[in-house]
Design an enzyme around this catalytic site. Structure first.
Site, PDB file in Angstrom:
ATOM      1  N   LYS A  77      -2.719   1.927 -10.437  1.00 42.44           N
ATOM      2  CA  LYS A  77      -1.515   1.469  -9.744  1.00 42.44           C
ATOM      3  C   LYS A  77      -0.729   0.517 -10.644  1.00 42.44           C
ATOM      4  O   LYS A  77      -1.300  -0.376 -11.264  1.00 42.44           O
ATOM      5  CB  LYS A  77      -1.900   0.780  -8.439  1.00 42.44           C
ATOM      6  N   SER A 147       1.358   0.872  -0.148  1.00 39.92           N
ATOM      7  CA  SER A 147       2.156   0.825  -1.362  1.00 39.92           C
ATOM      8  C   SER A 147       1.533   1.571  -2.540  1.00 39.92           C
ATOM      9  O   SER A 147       2.185   1.786  -3.574  1.00 39.92           O
ATOM     10  CB  SER A 147       2.389  -0.637  -1.780  1.00 39.92           C
ATOM     11  N   SER A 171      -2.328  -0.765   2.351  1.00 38.72           N
ATOM     12  CA  SER A 171      -1.853  -0.010   1.187  1.00 38.72           C
ATOM     13  C   SER A 171      -2.894   0.856   0.496  1.00 38.72           C
ATOM     14  O   SER A 171      -2.565   1.573  -0.448  1.00 38.72           O
ATOM     15  CB  SER A 171      -1.245  -0.972   0.154  1.00 38.72           C
TER      16      SER A 171
END
Length: 440
Positions: A77, A147, A171
């Site tokens: 990420k 996210s 997330s």
């Protein structure tokens, strides 16, 4: 089976017996990414030449010196620092920024021999619900969640066997459900967050996406996750006892989650488990609002630097945190901090009476459209309580898209939860009605 389809555990087995080289594996993954990138768009940064360079270096390592993740590809990420790739946080403030330092978890993964594929998309600073460019691999007209959008989508689309995410609200667990993969949010602070962009120090947690629980157990070994009780794989659903917990946000549940929770409980009962629906004490009804207050309050100091140097490039939502646009007084902030802290041991006590808690992962299957990453209503309480959570795939919503269920355990019972998740996951994937596909 093509190499890109392998789980991490399967790939490691082939590396060990010599039937697959890391370079062959890397080229298979890169070919898969090239084929599917236009449809999924999971990557914020990917350098194929660097991937092959790493693969060749790993193939040159003598067998006796290879690490426990030797050659296993990891999607990262893009809020996690990597010294040889940009870390841009999906923010124009950090476009092209290369911090030249590895986050703590990346140091651990490199030492274990992992192959770092690239950086995956995130919402702005992993802090907003505005959608990214990434699409749900099961339906390009829907969100992959967030996210941790890119990592979940990449794993769900067989572009990587493991993805790194973070969770401050929902997330990791929510995109895990939307993409039909296993998602693991460990106990808070069980894994170093050094070198990860902070939103809230008392909420942020590193998380993982995989297509098997064995891969989550492998990662737990690498990151030295330990319970007080000795590790054991000796578990049977038969004779176990689960608590079914709907929580105060249950009225928000859509038809996919309603059906999944009913089906999941029935599957467990049919296998000889006891499933007891319980109501949490009324003080837990404060958790959604307390989580919101903590999140917004912690955002005030977190985003002050960006606000000071480039307010015009910061989303109004995050600028509002700095400005305390909601007028949250310090007294309310302290009430939320202390109230949540007081409930953590109470939840440990409740969860400790059961094999695990069974609870929703999401409001429903991934919603139509990509403007928003969806609603984290069913996740935020467990994040604030610091409990380990695993999303178990296997069910589907009214449009045939994946819907997962969460298993929850007391704090620092991560290894126990994974053993339970392995058995429950096998059951839900076999009988839940949703099957993973490889899209062309």
């Amino acid at each position: 089976m093509e190499p890109y389809q392998l789980t991490a555990t399967q790939a490691l087995s082939k590396f060990r017996d010599g039937s697959l080289t890391v370079e062959e594996y890397a080229r298979s993954l890169l070919s898969r990414i090239e084929k599917r990138d236009a449809a999924v768009q999971a990557w914020a940064y990917l350098n194929p030449e660097y991937v092959i360079q790493q693969a060749k270096q790993l193939d040159a390592v003598p067998p006796e010196k290879r690490g426990p993740l030797h050659g296993v590809a990891i999607a990262i990420k893009d809020v996690i620092y990597t010294k040889d790739m940009p870390t841009q946080h999906n923010s124009p403030i950090y476009e092209g920024d290369e911090p030249k330092v590895d986050a703590g978890p990346i140091i651990t993964l490199r030492h274990a021999g992992a192959l770092l594929l690239g950086k995956t998309t995130t919402t702005e600073f992993a802090s907003t619900t505005a959608g990214t460019k990434t699409r749900n691999p099961h339906d390009s007209g829907r969100t992959p969640g967030g996210s941790s959008s890119g990592s979940a989508a990449a794993v769900g689309d067989f572009q990587a066997p493991i993805g790194l995410g973070t969770q401050t609200g929902g997330s990791t667990i929510r995109p895990g459900s939307f993409n039909g993969v296993y998602a693991f949010k460990p106990t808070w602070n069980a894994i170093s967050r050094e070198g990860l962009k902070i939103y809230s120090l008392i909420l942020d947690t590193l998380g993982f996406f995989t297509r098997s629980v064995e891969d989550l157990q492998l990662l737990s070994d690498v990151f030295a996750l330990e319970d007080d009780a000795p590790k054991t794989d000796d578990f049977s659903v038969k004779g176990s006892k689960f608590a079914l917990v709907k929580t105060v946000v249950w009225p928000q549940a859509g038809p996919g989650t309603l059906a999944a929770l009913e089906a999941g409980a029935k599957l467990l009962r049919d296998q000889g488990a006891e499933v007891e629906e319980i109501e949490l004490p009324p003080e837990f009804n404060n958790m959604p609002e307390w989580h919101r207050i903590v999140l917004v309050s912690d955002g005030r100091p977190t985003f002050l630097p960006e606000y000071r140097i480039a307010k015009d490039k910061l989303s109004p939502f995050l600028a509002g945190h700095v400005e305390n646009s909601g007028k949250i007084p310090r007294a309310a902030q302290l009430e939320a901090f202390d109230g949540i802290a007081s409930l953590r041991p109470k939840m440990d006590e409740i969860a400790g009476k059961y094999t695990a808690i069974l609870t929703p992962s999401v409001v429903d299957e991934a919603p139509a459209g990509t403007e928003s990453t969806g609603n984290p209503a069913f996740n935020s309480m467990w994040t604030a309580l610091h409990t380990p959570v695993v999303n178990i795939p296997g069910f589907k919503g009214e449009n045939g898209l994946p819907v997962g269920l969460s298993l929850v355990a007391p704090r620092y019972h991560d290894r126990h939860l994974l053993v339970v998740s392995k058995a429950v996951g096998a059951l839900f994937e076999a009988e839940g009605g949703w099957k993973r596909e490889v899209y062309s």
